[in-house]
Design a protein around this motif. Structure first.
Motif, PDB file in Angstrom:
ATOM      1  N   ALA A 262       0.716  -1.134  -0.025  1.00 40.28           N
ATOM      2  CA  ALA A 262      -0.030   0.008   0.115  1.00 40.28           C
ATOM      3  C   ALA A 262       0.802   1.161  -0.042  1.00 40.28           C
ATOM      4  O   ALA A 262       0.356   2.430   0.143  1.00 40.28           O
ATOM      5  CB  ALA A 262      -0.913  -0.051   1.167  1.00 40.28           C
ATOM      6  N   ALA A 263       2.198   1.134  -0.307  1.00 45.00           N
ATOM      7  CA  ALA A 263       3.015   2.464  -0.169  1.00 45.00           C
ATOM      8  C   ALA A 263       2.863   3.098  -1.381  1.00 45.00           C
ATOM      9  O   ALA A 263       2.544   2.818  -2.503  1.00 45.00           O
ATOM     10  CB  ALA A 263       4.436   1.812  -0.213  1.00 45.00           C
ATOM     11  N   PRO A 264       2.985   4.472  -0.983  1.00 44.12           N
ATOM     12  CA  PRO A 264       2.564   5.425  -2.399  1.00 44.12           C
ATOM     13  C   PRO A 264       3.439   5.153  -3.487  1.00 44.12           C
ATOM     14  O   PRO A 264       4.538   4.914  -3.543  1.00 44.12           O
ATOM     15  CB  PRO A 264       2.790   6.671  -1.822  1.00 44.12           C
ATOM     16  CG  PRO A 264       3.569   6.459  -0.503  1.00 44.12           C
ATOM     17  CD  PRO A 264       3.260   5.079  -0.289  1.00 44.12           C
ATOM     18  N   GLN A 265       2.877   5.053  -4.798  1.00 41.38           N
ATOM     19  CA  GLN A 265       3.799   4.791  -5.890  1.00 41.38           C
ATOM     20  C   GLN A 265       4.492   6.007  -6.205  1.00 41.38           C
ATOM     21  O   GLN A 265       4.269   7.052  -6.052  1.00 41.38           O
ATOM     22  CB  GLN A 265       2.439   4.469  -7.116  1.00 41.38           C
ATOM     23  CG  GLN A 265       1.858   3.405  -6.847  1.00 41.38           C
ATOM     24  CD  GLN A 265       2.752   1.867  -6.817  1.00 41.38           C
ATOM     25  OE1 GLN A 265       3.730   1.881  -7.621  1.00 41.38           O
ATOM     26  NE2 GLN A 265       2.408   1.155  -5.951  1.00 41.38           N
ATOM     27  N   ALA A 266       5.589   5.965  -6.993  1.00 45.32           N
ATOM     28  CA  ALA A 266       6.422   7.180  -7.508  1.00 45.32           C
ATOM     29  C   ALA A 266       5.667   7.706  -8.657  1.00 45.32           C
ATOM     30  O   ALA A 266       4.846   7.403  -9.462  1.00 45.32           O
ATOM     31  CB  ALA A 266       7.608   6.473  -8.218  1.00 45.32           C
ATOM     32  N   GLY A 267       5.653   9.003  -8.546  1.00 40.16           N
ATOM     33  CA  GLY A 267       5.002  10.059  -9.387  1.00 40.16           C
ATOM     34  C   GLY A 267       5.832  10.293 -10.624  1.00 40.16           C
ATOM     35  O   GLY A 267       6.931   9.726 -10.729  1.00 40.16           O
ATOM     36  N   PRO A 268       5.326  11.174 -11.599  1.00 41.28           N
ATOM     37  CA  PRO A 268       6.205  11.333 -12.844  1.00 41.28           C
ATOM     38  C   PRO A 268       7.222  12.036 -12.568  1.00 41.28           C
ATOM     39  O   PRO A 268       8.049  11.912 -13.445  1.00 41.28           O
ATOM     40  CB  PRO A 268       5.057  12.472 -13.718  1.00 41.28           C
ATOM     41  CG  PRO A 268       3.860  12.994 -12.519  1.00 41.28           C
ATOM     42  CD  PRO A 268       4.156  11.773 -11.391  1.00 41.28           C
ATOM     43  N   GLU A 269       7.450  12.767 -11.337  1.00 43.41           N
ATOM     44  CA  GLU A 269       8.882  13.590 -11.336  1.00 43.41           C
ATOM     45  C   GLU A 269       9.928  12.396 -11.071  1.00 43.41           C
ATOM     46  O   GLU A 269      11.046  12.690 -11.390  1.00 43.41           O
ATOM     47  CB  GLU A 269       8.672  14.523 -10.251  1.00 43.41           C
ATOM     48  CG  GLU A 269       8.315  14.102  -8.777  1.00 43.41           C
ATOM     49  CD  GLU A 269       6.809  14.043  -8.775  1.00 43.41           C
ATOM     50  OE1 GLU A 269       6.394  13.457  -7.794  1.00 43.41           O
ATOM     51  OE2 GLU A 269       6.175  14.726  -9.597  1.00 43.41           O
TER      52      GLU A 269
END
Length: 110
Positions: A12-19
């Motif tokens: 459930a860890a947050p996914q990497a963003g576009p940056e």
């Protein structure tokens, strides 16, 4: 049971963003830019210089071919030149076979 809840928490860890994706591609882009300025651009400049030298060939120029023949240009055609390599001895070579134009007076007449 404790291990299962840890696995769910990791998933459930947050996914990497576009940056984050941009930052990971940055080294590859920088390598291509360096490659362009170190290898590709100087090679293109050398090709332009060689092409200009071959186009500027004129009668009387002293040249060296890629095969090592040294002589004076006797006649210039579109694709070929007549190269005088000795008294009254001329050979026909392709213009692209010329590797270097020598300074005037380099070849001494025998």
């Amino acid at each position: 049971m404790n291990l299962i809840s840890l696995a769910h928490a990791q998933a459930a860890a947050p996914q990497a963003g576009p940056e984050s994706t941009l930052v990971s591609l940055l080294p590859i882009v920088v390598m291509f830019v360096i490659l362009y300025f170190v290898m590709i651009r100087p090679q293109m400049r050398r090709q332009k210089e060689v092409k200009a030298m071959i186009e500027a060939l004129a009668k009387g120029d002293e040249v060296v071919t890629t095969g090592g023949l040294v002589g004076r240009v006797a006649k210039v055609g579109d694709n070929y030149i007549q190269l005088e390599i000795a008294d009254k001895l001329e050979v026909q070579v392709q213009r692209s076979a010329v590797s270097m134009v020598l300074p005037k007076g380099t070849i001494k007449s025998a």
